[in-house]
Scaffold this motif. Structure first.
Motif, mmCIF file in Angstrom:
data_model
loop_
_atom_site.group_PDB
_atom_site.id
_atom_site.type_symbol
_atom_site.label_atom_id
_atom_site.label_comp_id
_atom_site.label_asym_id
_atom_site.label_seq_id
_atom_site.Cartn_x
_atom_site.Cartn_y
_atom_site.Cartn_z
ATOM 1 N N GLN A 286 -4.656 2.698 5.548
ATOM 2 C CA GLN A 286 -3.694 3.749 4.939
ATOM 3 C C GLN A 286 -2.578 3.718 5.411
ATOM 4 O O GLN A 286 -2.066 3.129 6.419
ATOM 5 C CB GLN A 286 -4.530 4.975 5.170
ATOM 6 C CG GLN A 286 -4.574 5.278 6.727
ATOM 7 C CD GLN A 286 -5.527 6.577 6.959
ATOM 8 O OE1 GLN A 286 -6.247 6.835 8.144
ATOM 9 N NE2 GLN A 286 -5.549 7.499 6.007
ATOM 10 N N SER A 290 -0.240 9.054 5.386
ATOM 11 C CA SER A 290 -1.624 9.561 5.235
ATOM 12 C C SER A 290 -2.405 9.474 6.544
ATOM 13 O O SER A 290 -3.379 10.389 6.777
ATOM 14 C CB SER A 290 -2.376 8.582 4.186
ATOM 15 O OG SER A 290 -1.784 8.674 2.915
ATOM 16 N N GLU A 305 6.365 8.391 1.009
ATOM 17 C CA GLU A 305 5.108 7.679 1.467
ATOM 18 C C GLU A 305 5.256 6.275 0.859
ATOM 19 O O GLU A 305 5.493 6.202 -0.336
ATOM 20 C CB GLU A 305 4.069 8.472 1.202
ATOM 21 C CG GLU A 305 2.900 7.632 1.712
ATOM 22 C CD GLU A 305 1.617 8.467 1.338
ATOM 23 O OE1 GLU A 305 0.339 8.264 1.664
ATOM 24 O OE2 GLU A 305 1.589 9.580 1.044
#
Length: 305
Positions: A286, A290, A305
Protein backbone atom coordinates in the motif's frame (compact mmCIF):
# COMPACT_ATOMS: atom_id res chain seq x y z
CA UNK A 1 29.37 -8.76 44.20
CA UNK A 2 31.18 -9.48 40.94
CA UNK A 3 30.58 -12.22 38.37
CA UNK A 4 33.39 -14.33 39.87
CA UNK A 5 31.72 -14.20 43.28
CA UNK A 6 28.31 -15.02 41.82
CA UNK A 7 29.71 -18.04 39.99
CA UNK A 8 31.08 -19.34 43.27
CA UNK A 9 28.14 -18.54 45.55
CA UNK A 10 24.98 -19.02 43.47
CA UNK A 11 25.01 -22.57 41.97
CA UNK A 12 23.52 -24.08 45.19
CA UNK A 13 20.77 -21.44 45.04
CA UNK A 14 20.11 -22.27 41.39
CA UNK A 15 19.84 -25.96 42.22
CA UNK A 16 17.10 -25.26 44.75
CA UNK A 17 15.11 -23.40 42.11
CA UNK A 18 15.07 -26.37 39.72
CA UNK A 19 11.60 -27.67 40.43
CA UNK A 20 8.08 -27.17 39.11
CA UNK A 21 6.07 -24.01 39.58
CA UNK A 22 2.48 -23.32 38.49
CA UNK A 23 1.57 -19.87 37.20
CA UNK A 24 -1.96 -19.35 35.90
CA UNK A 25 -2.70 -22.23 33.50
CA UNK A 26 0.85 -23.50 32.99
CA UNK A 27 3.29 -25.64 34.95
CA UNK A 28 6.89 -24.66 34.34
CA UNK A 29 9.58 -27.17 35.20
CA UNK A 30 12.98 -25.54 35.64
CA UNK A 31 15.40 -28.16 34.31
CA UNK A 32 18.65 -26.26 34.78
CA UNK A 33 19.93 -22.80 35.74
CA UNK A 34 23.68 -22.50 35.32
CA UNK A 35 26.62 -20.25 34.63
CA UNK A 36 27.93 -21.57 31.35
CA UNK A 37 31.70 -22.05 31.20
CA UNK A 38 33.40 -24.15 28.56
CA UNK A 39 36.62 -25.09 30.37
CA UNK A 40 38.97 -26.73 27.86
CA UNK A 41 36.28 -27.85 25.41
CA UNK A 42 36.56 -26.73 21.79
CA UNK A 43 33.08 -27.68 20.64
CA UNK A 44 29.76 -29.25 21.52
CA UNK A 45 28.56 -31.77 18.88
CA UNK A 46 25.12 -31.61 17.18
CA UNK A 47 22.28 -32.50 19.52
CA UNK A 48 18.69 -31.67 20.45
CA UNK A 49 16.70 -31.84 23.66
CA UNK A 50 13.16 -31.89 24.95
CA UNK A 51 13.32 -28.57 26.77
CA UNK A 52 13.66 -24.89 25.90
CA UNK A 53 17.11 -23.39 26.36
CA UNK A 54 17.89 -19.68 26.73
CA UNK A 55 21.52 -18.58 26.54
CA UNK A 56 22.80 -15.10 27.32
CA UNK A 57 26.48 -14.38 26.61
CA UNK A 58 28.07 -12.17 29.27
CA UNK A 59 31.66 -12.15 27.99
CA UNK A 60 33.59 -13.57 25.06
CA UNK A 61 31.98 -15.22 22.05
CA UNK A 62 30.94 -18.57 20.61
CA UNK A 63 29.71 -19.87 17.27
CA UNK A 64 26.40 -21.70 17.29
CA UNK A 65 25.19 -23.81 14.39
CA UNK A 66 21.57 -24.53 13.47
CA UNK A 67 21.70 -27.11 10.69
CA UNK A 68 23.83 -25.52 7.99
CA UNK A 69 23.54 -22.01 9.41
CA UNK A 70 26.27 -20.60 11.64
CA UNK A 71 25.95 -17.56 13.89
CA UNK A 72 28.47 -15.67 15.97
CA UNK A 73 27.15 -14.89 19.45
CA UNK A 74 28.99 -12.16 21.34
CA UNK A 75 28.67 -10.41 24.69
CA UNK A 76 25.22 -8.92 25.39
CA UNK A 77 23.56 -11.14 22.80
CA UNK A 78 21.29 -14.13 23.36
CA UNK A 79 19.67 -17.03 21.59
CA UNK A 80 16.75 -19.35 22.31
CA UNK A 81 16.67 -23.02 21.32
CA UNK A 82 13.19 -24.60 21.21
CA UNK A 83 12.65 -28.32 21.92
CA UNK A 84 13.74 -30.60 19.10
CA UNK A 85 15.96 -28.10 17.30
CA UNK A 86 19.30 -29.65 16.33
CA UNK A 87 22.22 -27.37 17.14
CA UNK A 88 25.91 -27.40 18.02
CA UNK A 89 28.52 -24.98 19.34
CA UNK A 90 32.11 -24.11 18.51
CA UNK A 91 34.14 -22.26 21.12
CA UNK A 92 36.75 -19.64 20.29
CA UNK A 93 40.26 -20.42 21.45
CA UNK A 94 41.73 -17.51 23.38
CA UNK A 95 38.32 -15.83 23.75
CA UNK A 96 36.13 -18.28 25.68
CA UNK A 97 32.62 -17.19 26.49
CA UNK A 98 30.82 -17.06 29.80
CA UNK A 99 27.11 -16.73 30.15
CA UNK A 100 23.87 -17.71 31.83
CA UNK A 101 21.80 -20.64 30.64
CA UNK A 102 18.19 -21.46 31.59
CA UNK A 103 16.42 -24.66 30.59
CA UNK A 104 12.74 -25.37 31.14
CA UNK A 105 9.76 -27.45 30.04
CA UNK A 106 6.08 -26.58 30.16
CA UNK A 107 2.75 -28.38 30.32
CA UNK A 108 -0.80 -27.22 30.78
CA UNK A 109 -1.98 -27.35 34.36
CA UNK A 110 -4.80 -29.78 35.15
CA UNK A 111 -8.06 -27.98 34.54
CA UNK A 112 -6.20 -25.10 32.91
CA UNK A 113 -8.34 -23.23 30.43
CA UNK A 114 -7.23 -20.95 27.62
CA UNK A 115 -9.87 -18.37 28.54
CA UNK A 116 -8.17 -17.26 31.72
CA UNK A 117 -7.88 -13.64 32.89
CA UNK A 118 -5.18 -11.92 30.89
CA UNK A 119 -5.03 -14.75 28.35
CA UNK A 120 -3.43 -18.16 28.46
CA UNK A 121 0.17 -18.06 29.65
CA UNK A 122 0.56 -21.65 28.49
CA UNK A 123 -0.42 -20.68 24.95
CA UNK A 124 2.04 -17.77 24.91
CA UNK A 125 4.91 -19.91 26.21
CA UNK A 126 4.03 -22.74 23.84
CA UNK A 127 4.39 -20.38 20.87
CA UNK A 128 8.07 -20.00 21.72
CA UNK A 129 8.51 -23.30 19.89
CA UNK A 130 8.25 -21.21 16.71
CA UNK A 131 11.15 -18.94 17.71
CA UNK A 132 13.39 -18.23 14.74
CA UNK A 133 16.96 -19.45 15.22
CA UNK A 134 19.56 -16.72 15.44
CA UNK A 135 21.54 -14.52 17.78
CA UNK A 136 19.69 -11.45 19.03
CA UNK A 137 21.05 -8.20 20.35
CA UNK A 138 19.75 -7.36 23.78
CA UNK A 139 17.45 -4.43 23.04
CA UNK A 140 14.78 -5.52 25.52
CA UNK A 141 16.69 -5.25 28.79
CA UNK A 142 17.45 -8.93 29.39
CA UNK A 143 20.88 -8.02 30.78
CA UNK A 144 19.31 -5.80 33.43
CA UNK A 145 16.75 -8.49 34.27
CA UNK A 146 19.50 -11.07 34.71
CA UNK A 147 21.63 -8.80 36.91
CA UNK A 148 18.57 -8.12 39.07
CA UNK A 149 17.94 -11.87 39.32
CA UNK A 150 21.56 -12.54 40.35
CA UNK A 151 21.51 -9.81 42.96
CA UNK A 152 18.26 -11.08 44.45
CA UNK A 153 19.64 -14.64 44.47
CA UNK A 154 22.79 -13.42 46.25
CA UNK A 155 20.53 -11.86 48.91
CA UNK A 156 18.90 -15.27 49.45
CA UNK A 157 15.45 -14.13 48.45
CA UNK A 158 12.64 -16.68 48.57
CA UNK A 159 12.71 -19.47 46.04
CA UNK A 160 9.24 -18.53 44.83
CA UNK A 161 10.25 -14.90 44.36
CA UNK A 162 13.32 -15.90 42.35
CA UNK A 163 11.31 -18.31 40.23
CA UNK A 164 8.81 -15.58 39.46
CA UNK A 165 11.64 -13.34 38.28
CA UNK A 166 12.50 -16.06 35.77
CA UNK A 167 8.84 -16.29 34.74
CA UNK A 168 9.04 -12.57 34.02
CA UNK A 169 12.00 -13.28 31.75
CA UNK A 170 9.94 -15.88 29.86
CA UNK A 171 7.08 -13.44 29.48
CA UNK A 172 9.50 -10.92 28.00
CA UNK A 173 10.53 -13.57 25.49
CA UNK A 174 6.86 -13.99 24.59
CA UNK A 175 6.60 -10.25 23.98
CA UNK A 176 9.62 -10.41 21.68
CA UNK A 177 8.07 -13.38 19.89
CA UNK A 178 5.00 -11.26 19.13
CA UNK A 179 7.23 -8.40 17.95
CA UNK A 180 9.15 -10.73 15.68
CA UNK A 181 5.99 -12.12 14.12
CA UNK A 182 4.72 -8.57 13.59
CA UNK A 183 8.06 -7.34 12.20
CA UNK A 184 8.03 -4.50 14.71
CA UNK A 185 11.70 -3.94 15.28
CA UNK A 186 13.35 -6.93 16.92
CA UNK A 187 16.96 -6.87 15.83
CA UNK A 188 18.44 -10.24 15.01
CA UNK A 189 22.14 -10.46 14.38
CA UNK A 190 23.08 -12.25 11.22
CA UNK A 191 24.58 -15.66 10.74
CA UNK A 192 27.92 -14.88 9.14
CA UNK A 193 30.51 -12.46 10.59
CA UNK A 194 30.87 -10.66 7.26
CA UNK A 195 27.12 -10.20 6.92
CA UNK A 196 26.94 -8.95 10.48
CA UNK A 197 29.61 -6.30 9.80
CA UNK A 198 27.73 -5.12 6.71
CA UNK A 199 24.47 -4.96 8.66
CA UNK A 200 26.05 -2.83 11.39
CA UNK A 201 27.47 -0.47 8.75
CA UNK A 202 24.14 -0.16 6.96
CA UNK A 203 22.13 0.37 10.15
CA UNK A 204 24.52 3.14 11.25
CA UNK A 205 24.81 4.72 7.79
CA UNK A 206 23.37 8.23 7.73
CA UNK A 207 24.52 9.41 4.30
CA UNK A 208 22.58 9.95 1.12
CA UNK A 209 23.65 7.72 -1.72
CA UNK A 210 25.29 4.53 -0.48
CA UNK A 211 28.79 3.80 -1.77
CA UNK A 212 29.42 0.06 -1.69
CA UNK A 213 33.00 0.79 -2.72
CA UNK A 214 33.53 2.82 0.47
CA UNK A 215 31.94 0.05 2.53
CA UNK A 216 34.25 -2.51 0.91
CA UNK A 217 37.28 -0.33 1.62
CA UNK A 218 36.28 -0.02 5.28
CA UNK A 219 36.28 -3.84 5.48
CA UNK A 220 39.59 -4.08 3.60
CA UNK A 221 37.97 -5.94 0.72
CA UNK A 222 37.50 -5.35 -2.96
CA UNK A 223 34.12 -4.09 -4.18
CA UNK A 224 33.56 -7.17 -6.33
CA UNK A 225 34.48 -9.70 -3.67
CA UNK A 226 32.29 -8.06 -1.03
CA UNK A 227 29.31 -7.83 -3.40
CA UNK A 228 29.62 -11.47 -4.46
CA UNK A 229 30.07 -12.77 -0.91
CA UNK A 230 27.16 -10.79 0.48
CA UNK A 231 24.84 -11.91 -2.33
CA UNK A 232 25.94 -15.53 -1.84
CA UNK A 233 25.33 -15.41 1.91
CA UNK A 234 22.04 -13.48 1.95
CA UNK A 235 20.45 -13.88 -1.46
CA UNK A 236 20.19 -10.13 -2.07
CA UNK A 237 22.50 -7.24 -2.86
CA UNK A 238 23.86 -4.70 -0.40
CA UNK A 239 21.87 -1.92 -2.08
CA UNK A 240 18.68 -3.99 -1.80
CA UNK A 241 19.34 -4.49 1.91
CA UNK A 242 20.02 -0.79 2.37
CA UNK A 243 16.64 -0.02 0.83
CA UNK A 244 14.98 -2.55 3.12
CA UNK A 245 16.48 -0.84 6.17
CA UNK A 246 15.40 2.58 4.91
CA UNK A 247 11.87 1.36 4.20
CA UNK A 248 11.66 -0.11 7.70
CA UNK A 249 12.80 3.24 9.10
CA UNK A 250 10.23 5.07 6.99
CA UNK A 251 7.47 2.75 8.20
CA UNK A 252 8.53 3.43 11.79
CA UNK A 253 8.38 7.18 11.20
CA UNK A 254 4.99 6.94 9.49
CA UNK A 255 3.53 5.41 12.62
CA UNK A 256 4.16 8.66 14.50
CA UNK A 257 0.98 10.76 14.88
CA UNK A 258 2.33 13.93 13.22
CA UNK A 259 4.33 12.22 10.48
CA UNK A 260 4.36 13.58 6.94
CA UNK A 261 5.12 11.27 4.05
CA UNK A 262 7.67 13.63 2.51
CA UNK A 263 9.54 14.19 5.78
CA UNK A 264 9.51 10.49 6.63
CA UNK A 265 10.95 9.64 3.23
CA UNK A 266 13.70 12.25 3.57
CA UNK A 267 14.65 11.20 7.11
CA UNK A 268 14.79 7.57 6.03
CA UNK A 269 17.23 8.47 3.25
CA UNK A 270 15.02 8.67 0.14
CA UNK A 271 15.69 11.77 -1.94
CA UNK A 272 13.11 10.90 -4.63
CA UNK A 273 9.58 10.88 -3.22
CA UNK A 274 8.14 9.15 -6.28
CA UNK A 275 10.67 6.32 -6.04
CA UNK A 276 10.05 6.05 -2.32
CA UNK A 277 6.29 5.69 -2.85
CA UNK A 278 6.78 2.94 -5.43
CA UNK A 279 9.31 1.06 -3.31
CA UNK A 280 7.15 1.38 -0.21
CA UNK A 281 4.04 0.08 -1.98
CA UNK A 282 6.01 -2.85 -3.37
CA UNK A 283 7.27 -3.74 0.11
CA UNK A 284 4.11 -3.12 2.18
CA UNK A 285 1.37 -3.52 -0.41
CA UNK A 286 0.00 0.00 0.00
CA UNK A 287 1.06 3.60 -0.40
CA UNK A 288 2.88 5.38 2.45
CA UNK A 289 -0.15 7.55 3.17
CA UNK A 290 -2.56 4.62 3.23
CA UNK A 291 -0.15 2.77 5.50
CA UNK A 292 -0.03 5.71 7.93
CA UNK A 293 -3.81 6.00 7.94
CA UNK A 294 -4.28 2.29 8.59
CA UNK A 295 -1.65 2.17 11.34
CA UNK A 296 -2.97 5.17 13.23
CA UNK A 297 -6.59 5.06 12.03
CA UNK A 298 -6.40 8.77 11.29
CA UNK A 299 -8.25 10.64 8.53
CA UNK A 300 -6.21 11.42 5.42
CA UNK A 301 -4.56 14.79 5.96
CA UNK A 302 -2.21 15.00 3.04
CA UNK A 303 -2.79 15.35 -0.66
CA UNK A 304 -0.70 13.86 -3.38
CA UNK A 305 -0.97 10.17 -2.46
Amino acid sequence: MELTDWKSALPPVFNRLCEEIQVMDVIIEWVDIIFEQIGTASKCPPHAHTWFEFNYVLTGRLDTHFGGDSICVQANEFFLIPPGMVHSHTYTKGNPHEGLCFRWRIRRADGGEENVPGGSLYARLFRLQKWKPGSYRDEAGFGAMLIHFLREAALQRSELGLQLLLVGLLEQLCTLQQSMEGQSGLTRTYQDPLVRKVEIYLEDYQGGRLSVAELAASLHMSYGHLSRQYKKLTGHTIVERMNQIRLEKAAELLRLPDALVSESAEQAGFADLSYFSRAFKKRYGQSPLSYRKEQLRLPIEEAGE
